[in-house]
Scaffold this motif. Structure first.
Motif, short mmCIF file in Angstrom:
data_model
loop_
_atom_site.label_atom_id
_atom_site.label_comp_id
_atom_site.label_asym_id
_atom_site.label_seq_id
_atom_site.Cartn_x
_atom_site.Cartn_y
_atom_site.Cartn_z
N TYR A 71 19.92 -47.17 5.07
CA TYR A 71 20.59 -46.43 4.28
C TYR A 71 20.47 -46.77 2.66
O TYR A 71 20.67 -46.12 1.68
CB TYR A 71 21.68 -45.56 4.54
N LYS B 75 18.29 -48.18 1.32
CA LYS B 75 17.15 -48.57 0.62
C LYS B 75 16.75 -48.28 -0.79
O LYS B 75 16.05 -48.83 -1.43
CB LYS B 75 15.89 -48.19 1.54
N ILE B 76 17.28 -46.98 -1.16
CA ILE B 76 17.13 -46.55 -2.38
C ILE B 76 17.46 -47.38 -3.58
O ILE B 76 16.81 -47.81 -4.42
CB ILE B 76 17.81 -45.09 -2.38
N ILE B 77 18.84 -47.77 -3.21
CA ILE B 77 19.49 -48.75 -4.27
C ILE B 77 18.65 -50.05 -4.26
O ILE B 77 18.22 -50.69 -5.44
CB ILE B 77 21.01 -49.02 -4.01
N PHE C 220 8.30 -46.37 -0.94
CA PHE C 220 8.90 -45.10 0.05
C PHE C 220 8.06 -44.79 0.99
O PHE C 220 8.36 -44.44 2.23
CB PHE C 220 9.75 -44.08 -0.62
N TRP C 221 6.94 -44.55 0.62
CA TRP C 221 5.88 -44.27 1.57
C TRP C 221 5.46 -44.97 2.69
O TRP C 221 5.49 -44.94 3.71
CB TRP C 221 4.60 -43.64 0.74
N LEU D 262 7.74 -46.57 -7.02
CA LEU D 262 8.71 -46.51 -6.06
C LEU D 262 8.15 -45.67 -5.05
O LEU D 262 8.59 -45.79 -3.70
CB LEU D 262 9.88 -45.78 -6.75
N GLY D 263 7.27 -44.70 -5.23
CA GLY D 263 6.66 -43.82 -4.22
C GLY D 263 5.75 -44.41 -3.05
O GLY D 263 6.11 -44.36 -2.09
N ILE E 24 15.06 -50.14 -5.90
CA ILE E 24 15.20 -49.97 -7.42
C ILE E 24 15.47 -51.32 -7.84
O ILE E 24 14.76 -51.74 -9.07
CB ILE E 24 16.11 -48.99 -7.79
N LEU E 25 16.28 -51.99 -7.36
CA LEU E 25 16.73 -53.06 -8.01
C LEU E 25 15.69 -54.28 -7.83
O LEU E 25 15.32 -55.09 -8.55
CB LEU E 25 18.06 -53.83 -7.33
N THR F 125 10.59 -47.92 -13.72
CA THR F 125 11.19 -46.55 -13.03
C THR F 125 10.14 -45.55 -13.02
O THR F 125 10.26 -44.58 -13.01
CB THR F 125 12.17 -45.92 -13.97
#
Lengths: 176, 193
Positions: free
Chosen positions: B73, B75-77, B123-124, B119-120, B80-81, B114
């Motif tokens: 959970y 992973k988003i943060i 996540f993909w 980022l896509g 990005i970093l 950004t």
């Protein structure tokens, strides 16, 4: 924009964006006096990412079908230019109440745009509207043979391009 | 999905599920930078490069650190970093070592930190649980697809400057309509995999 294939998706996405925008605007506005100017962007991004994570977990827990159809676009709210843009341009300089109002204004504008686009795409692309089973209707004689190109990705470009041109023609939006 | 062949992933990411036309990722550079052929090409190469790095970095972090410890959970943060740090390192490295390359790509690098396309991809890859080779190939495909479309688009827009467009369509509306037609022609690749 990619999620505007149906009204359900559009509303789910707008809800998520509105929440993240509101929550991050509040927090950023609260901490604006203690945030050193040089590290403000990383701080904003971490705050936004935290709220996006909350939204993602919430959606997976309570609305699994919605979470599945929105897919990677939920985590991608984090790089949505609107949110960071508002954090930087407004919430980092203004009081909490003003930031809340700003979040609502921008969030509702986003919602309006994405709902209009998805309304046309779903109505003409699948021949009818089906919103969580509450509102359900289809165009007689049209729903068997809809303009299916509109629910394909490329249909979004078409609808947006035509709507933009229409709004400009009507004078709702200014020409460049 | 983890048994999908590398060629299938590449073709799918570059042509069928093109990031710009089919997934709507990276639209800001698509409409912003695509007015000039040369800038579009530099932007495309910079994105391709960062996508490869980001896929490598995020795969290592996700599979070796986050997943074994049950921290998915985060992973988003973390992503990005990781991406922001990598871009910073790359920018500093090429500034010191290769000033020509820096002048060509330098200004685009901070912009794409950004970028939703970068980022896509990360996540993909995570969503499809690709292994390292598959992640890299999918990043390569996505980057080449991105470059291809942004270059085609900039070529068309250079011509558009000279043509007579109805007033309400000038600027963004016509760009969206061109994207529609590009998307339609890319639909033809749909049967390849």
């Amino acid at each position: 924009m990619a999620v505007s294939t149906s009204l359900e998706n559009a509303i789910g996405m707008s809800g998520a964006v509105l929440f993240v925008l509101l929550a991050s605007n509040i927090i950023i506005s609260v901490i604006r006096k203690w945030t050193p100017n040089s590290v403000r962007i990383p701080v904003f991004i971490v705050i936004i990412a935290t709220f996006v994570t909350i939204v993602e977990l919430f959606m997976k827990g309570y609305f699994p079908p919605l979470a599945r159809s929105l897919g990677i676009y939920v985590p991608l709210i984090v790089v949505n230019c609107i949110i960071l843009g508002r954090a930087e341009a407004f919430a980092s300089k203004n009081s909490i109440m003003d930031s809340i109002a700003d979040a609502f204004g921008i969030g509702l504008g986003f919602t309006l745009a994405i709902v209009i686009i998805s309304f046309f795409r779903e109505l003409l692309g699948s021949g009818g509207i089906d919103m969580f089973g509450f509102i359900k209707f289809s165009i007689p004689g049209f729903s068997d043979n809809p303009i299916s190109i509109l629910i394909m990705p490329t249909g979004a470009f078409l609808v947006i391009g035509l709507l933009l041109a229409l709004f400009r023609h009507l004078g709702v939006m200014k020409n460049e | 999905m983890s048994d999908t062949s590398l060629i299938a992933i590449f073709v799918s990411m570059a042509l069928i599920n093109n990031f710009i036309l089919a997934k709507f990722l990276g639209l800001c550079p698509f409409f912003g930078v695509s007015k000039n052929l040369k800038n579009a090409l530099s932007m495309g190469i910079a994105v391709l490069f960062v996508m490869l790095l980001a896929s490598l970095g995020t795969w290592i972090i996700y599979d070796l650190i986050l997943e074994p410890r049950g921290l998915e959970y985060m992973k988003i943060i973390v992503y990005i970093l990781v991406i922001a740090t990598l871009v910073q390192i790359v920018e500093m490295t090429i500034k010191r070592t290769n000033i020509t390359l820096y002048n060509a790509l330098g200004i685009y690098l901070p912009l794409i930190t950004t970028n939703c396309a970068v980022l896509g991809v990360a996540f993909w890859n995570t969503q499809e649980s690709y292994n390292l080779a598959q992640s890299l190939i999918s990043a390569l495909g996505a980057g080449i697809g991105f470059t291809l479309v942004i270059v085609i688009m900039s070529g068309i827009r250079e011509r558009l400057e000279l043509s007579n467009i109805p007033k309400p369509f000038k600027g963004f509306p016509i760009a969206f309509l061109i994207a529609t037609m590009l998307g339609l022609s890319f639909l033809g690749f749909g049967g390849m995999v």
